[in-house]
Design an enzyme around this catalytic site. Structure first.
Site, PDB file in Angstrom:
ATOM      1  N   ASN A   8      25.983 -56.512  26.124  1.00  0.00           N
ATOM      2  CA  ASN A   8      25.874 -55.097  25.743  1.00  0.00           C
ATOM      3  C   ASN A   8      27.192 -54.421  26.118  1.00  0.00           C
ATOM      4  O   ASN A   8      27.446 -54.149  27.285  1.00  0.00           O
ATOM      5  CB  ASN A   8      24.699 -54.475  26.511  1.00  0.00           C
ATOM      6  CG  ASN A   8      24.575 -52.978  26.285  1.00  0.00           C
ATOM      7  OD1 ASN A   8      25.243 -52.419  25.416  1.00  0.00           O
ATOM      8  ND2 ASN A   8      23.720 -52.343  27.069  1.00  0.00           N
ATOM      9  N   TRP A   9      28.016 -54.172  25.098  1.00  0.00           N
ATOM     10  CA  TRP A   9      29.339 -53.599  25.386  1.00  0.00           C
ATOM     11  C   TRP A   9      29.264 -52.110  25.704  1.00  0.00           C
ATOM     12  O   TRP A   9      30.244 -51.523  26.149  1.00  0.00           O
ATOM     13  CB  TRP A   9      30.263 -53.791  24.185  1.00  0.00           C
ATOM     14  CG  TRP A   9      30.642 -55.219  23.896  1.00  0.00           C
ATOM     15  CD1 TRP A   9      30.139 -56.359  24.485  1.00  0.00           C
ATOM     16  CD2 TRP A   9      31.616 -55.661  22.942  1.00  0.00           C
ATOM     17  NE1 TRP A   9      30.728 -57.475  23.951  1.00  0.00           N
ATOM     18  CE2 TRP A   9      31.649 -57.080  23.003  1.00  0.00           C
ATOM     19  CE3 TRP A   9      32.452 -55.005  22.050  1.00  0.00           C
ATOM     20  CZ2 TRP A   9      32.491 -57.838  22.194  1.00  0.00           C
ATOM     21  CZ3 TRP A   9      33.295 -55.765  21.243  1.00  0.00           C
ATOM     22  CH2 TRP A   9      33.318 -57.166  21.322  1.00  0.00           C
ATOM     23  N   LYS A  10      28.132 -51.489  25.414  1.00  0.00           N
ATOM     24  CA  LYS A  10      27.977 -50.037  25.616  1.00  0.00           C
ATOM     25  C   LYS A  10      29.091 -49.290  24.878  1.00  0.00           C
ATOM     26  O   LYS A  10      29.539 -49.743  23.827  1.00  0.00           O
ATOM     27  CB  LYS A  10      27.925 -49.715  27.115  1.00  0.00           C
ATOM     28  CG  LYS A  10      26.878 -50.576  27.833  1.00  0.00           C
ATOM     29  CD  LYS A  10      26.569 -50.105  29.213  1.00  0.00           C
ATOM     30  CE  LYS A  10      25.533 -51.034  29.835  1.00  0.00           C
ATOM     31  NZ  LYS A  10      25.063 -50.591  31.134  1.00  0.00           N
ATOM     32  N   HIS A  95      17.194 -48.604  25.818  1.00  0.00           N
ATOM     33  CA  HIS A  95      17.982 -48.835  27.036  1.00  0.00           C
ATOM     34  C   HIS A  95      17.801 -47.630  27.963  1.00  0.00           C
ATOM     35  O   HIS A  95      17.694 -46.491  27.488  1.00  0.00           O
ATOM     36  CB  HIS A  95      19.457 -49.024  26.665  1.00  0.00           C
ATOM     37  CG  HIS A  95      20.278 -49.506  27.826  1.00  0.00           C
ATOM     38  ND1 HIS A  95      20.664 -48.668  28.840  1.00  0.00           N
ATOM     39  CD2 HIS A  95      20.741 -50.739  28.144  1.00  0.00           C
ATOM     40  CE1 HIS A  95      21.348 -49.373  29.734  1.00  0.00           C
ATOM     41  NE2 HIS A  95      21.402 -50.622  29.335  1.00  0.00           N
ATOM     42  N   GLU A  97      19.821 -46.028  29.626  1.00  0.00           N
ATOM     43  CA  GLU A  97      20.831 -44.979  29.449  1.00  0.00           C
ATOM     44  C   GLU A  97      20.434 -44.046  28.306  1.00  0.00           C
ATOM     45  O   GLU A  97      20.743 -42.856  28.327  1.00  0.00           O
ATOM     46  CB  GLU A  97      22.209 -45.625  29.221  1.00  0.00           C
ATOM     47  CG  GLU A  97      22.762 -46.185  30.538  1.00  0.00           C
ATOM     48  CD  GLU A  97      23.734 -47.335  30.402  1.00  0.00           C
ATOM     49  OE1 GLU A  97      24.221 -47.613  29.295  1.00  0.00           O
ATOM     50  OE2 GLU A  97      23.999 -47.979  31.445  1.00  0.00           O
ATOM     51  N   GLU A 177      15.231 -54.326  32.992  1.00  0.00           N
ATOM     52  CA  GLU A 177      16.459 -53.841  33.601  1.00  0.00           C
ATOM     53  C   GLU A 177      16.124 -52.737  34.600  1.00  0.00           C
ATOM     54  O   GLU A 177      15.971 -51.566  34.201  1.00  0.00           O
ATOM     55  CB  GLU A 177      17.396 -53.274  32.534  1.00  0.00           C
ATOM     56  CG  GLU A 177      17.828 -54.288  31.497  1.00  0.00           C
ATOM     57  CD  GLU A 177      19.158 -53.919  30.869  1.00  0.00           C
ATOM     58  OE1 GLU A 177      20.075 -54.734  30.926  1.00  0.00           O
ATOM     59  OE2 GLU A 177      19.294 -52.794  30.361  1.00  0.00           O
ATOM     60  N   GLY A 183      24.868 -51.576  36.345  1.00  0.00           N
ATOM     61  CA  GLY A 183      26.229 -51.103  36.582  1.00  0.00           C
ATOM     62  C   GLY A 183      26.538 -50.798  38.033  1.00  0.00           C
ATOM     63  O   GLY A 183      27.570 -50.200  38.341  1.00  0.00           O
ATOM     64  N   SER A 222      23.442 -55.795  36.460  1.00  0.00           N
ATOM     65  CA  SER A 222      24.476 -56.419  37.289  1.00  0.00           C
ATOM     66  C   SER A 222      24.407 -57.941  37.294  1.00  0.00           C
ATOM     67  O   SER A 222      24.604 -58.574  38.330  1.00  0.00           O
ATOM     68  CB  SER A 222      24.422 -55.870  38.716  1.00  0.00           C
ATOM     69  OG  SER A 222      24.745 -54.491  38.712  1.00  0.00           O
ATOM     70  N   GLY A 243      25.833 -56.339  30.800  1.00  0.00           N
ATOM     71  CA  GLY A 243      26.649 -55.188  30.454  1.00  0.00           C
ATOM     72  C   GLY A 243      28.115 -55.426  30.796  1.00  0.00           C
ATOM     73  O   GLY A 243      28.847 -56.090  30.059  1.00  0.00           O
ATOM     74  N   GLY A 244      28.529 -54.916  31.958  1.00  0.00           N
ATOM     75  CA  GLY A 244      29.940 -54.961  32.351  1.00  0.00           C
ATOM     76  C   GLY A 244      30.589 -56.333  32.205  1.00  0.00           C
ATOM     77  O   GLY A 244      31.714 -56.443  31.694  1.00  0.00           O
TER      78      GLY A 244
HETATM   79  P1  PGA Z   1      25.315 -54.206  33.754  1.00  0.00           P
HETATM   80  O1  PGA Z   1      24.535 -53.554  32.513  1.00  0.00           O
HETATM   81  O2  PGA Z   1      25.300 -55.705  33.545  1.00  0.00           O
HETATM   82  O3  PGA Z   1      26.695 -53.623  33.690  1.00  0.00           O
HETATM   83  O4  PGA Z   1      24.570 -53.818  34.980  1.00  0.00           O
HETATM   84  C1  PGA Z   1      23.383 -54.139  31.977  1.00  0.00           C
HETATM   85  C2  PGA Z   1      22.819 -53.269  30.898  1.00  0.00           C
HETATM   86  O5  PGA Z   1      22.809 -52.040  31.066  1.00  0.00           O
HETATM   87  O6  PGA Z   1      22.378 -53.764  29.842  1.00  0.00           O
END
Ligand code: PGA
Length: 262
Positions: A8-10, A95, A97, A177, A183, A222, A243-244
């Site tokens: 997930n590049w966001k 998600h 977010e 999640e 993050g 994470s 994500g990251g």
């Molecule tokens: P993260 O993000 O690996 O940076 O914690 C995961 C996500 O939000 O899908």
């Protein structure tokens, strides 16, 4: 069950840097043929070109959200059919977010999942508790309610017969999640992950019936190269939403290699 590793590049990525990242992922997949299934979800601006760069490879492309309707006066939104048209085969929905920033309810996520399936996309529906909900002992209730409220009939395959139905063999994915782990570098413990995946699996059976066995439950929050193998070896963990670490080719590829089950 074949594990799914989804990146997930966001809201990250420009044409120049994404081209190098995609090339590295594609080269590695061609060299090592990992047994897991792979998806990368770039921002909408890069979707078509990432899909073109990965065409013919074992890496699929997904969007990060979609509108529940196919077209219309919805400034700034993108529909599932548009994502499919740009080359996506998957879409992340609900998600945290988006649930937090745009007050997305379970009911809205469910409508989006219906639209995704109708457009031939496989939804990855995210669920997860806040830190406060975990501290107050409500985590399992909250997550079970999210699963129950966010998944449409047919999420496990048979039963959904809308236009463009993704067909036999289709099954959506649920990503657990925990919000406080996203993050932050603070992943959940192995016990907590395994316990919540059991809760989700039980709820899937209640909500979707026997067909729910086809739905994969993956973990996100994470996930980094260190520790990925331990998470991916846990019972009930059928992949990871990253994500990251998915923005750094070497890290994403290390997580892909840590996938324990083909
Ligand atoms: P993260 O993000 O690996 O940076 O914690 C995961 C996500 O939000 O899908």
């Amino acid at each position: 069950m074949r594990q799914l590793i989804a990146g997930n590049w966001k809201m990250n990525g420009r044409q120049a840097d994404s081209a190098a990242l995609v090339r590295a992922v594609r080269d590695m997949v061609e060299a090592q043929a990992p047994a897991c299934e792979l998806v990368v979800c770039p921002p909408s601006t890069l979707l078509a070109e990432v899909a073109a760069a990965l065409a013919g490879s074992a890496v699929a492309v997904g969007g990060q959200d979609c509108h529940p309707l196919a077209n219309g006066p919805h400034t700034g939104d993108v529909s599932a059919a548009m994502l499919a048209d740009a080359g996506a085969r998957w879409v992340i929905l609900g998600h945290s977010e988006r649930r937090t920033s745009y007050a997305e309810s379970n009911a809205l996520v469910r409508e989006k999942a219906k639209a995704a399936i109708a457009a031939g996309l496989t939804p990855i529906v995210c669920v997860g508790e806040s830190e406060q909900q975990r501290l107050s002992g409500a985590a399992e209730t909250v997550v079970a309610a999210q699963v129950d409220g966010s998944l449409p009939p047919g999420f496990a395959g048979p039963g959904f017969a809308g236009p463009g139905f993704a067909g036999p063999g289709f099954a959506g994915v649920v990503a657990y999640e925990p919000i406080w782990a996203i993050g932050t570098g603070r992943g959940a413990s192995a016990e907590d992950i395994a316990a919540m995946h059991r809760v989700i699996r039980d709820q899937l059976t209640d909500t979707l019936g026997a067909a729910s066995g086809a739905v994969r439950v993956i973990y996100g929050g994470s996930v980094k190269p260190d520790g990925a193998a331990a998470i991916l070896a846990l019972p009930g963990v059928e992949g990871a939403l990253v994500g990251g670490a998915s923005l750094v080719a070497a890290d994403f590829l290390a997580i892909v290699r840590a996938s324990s089950r083909g």
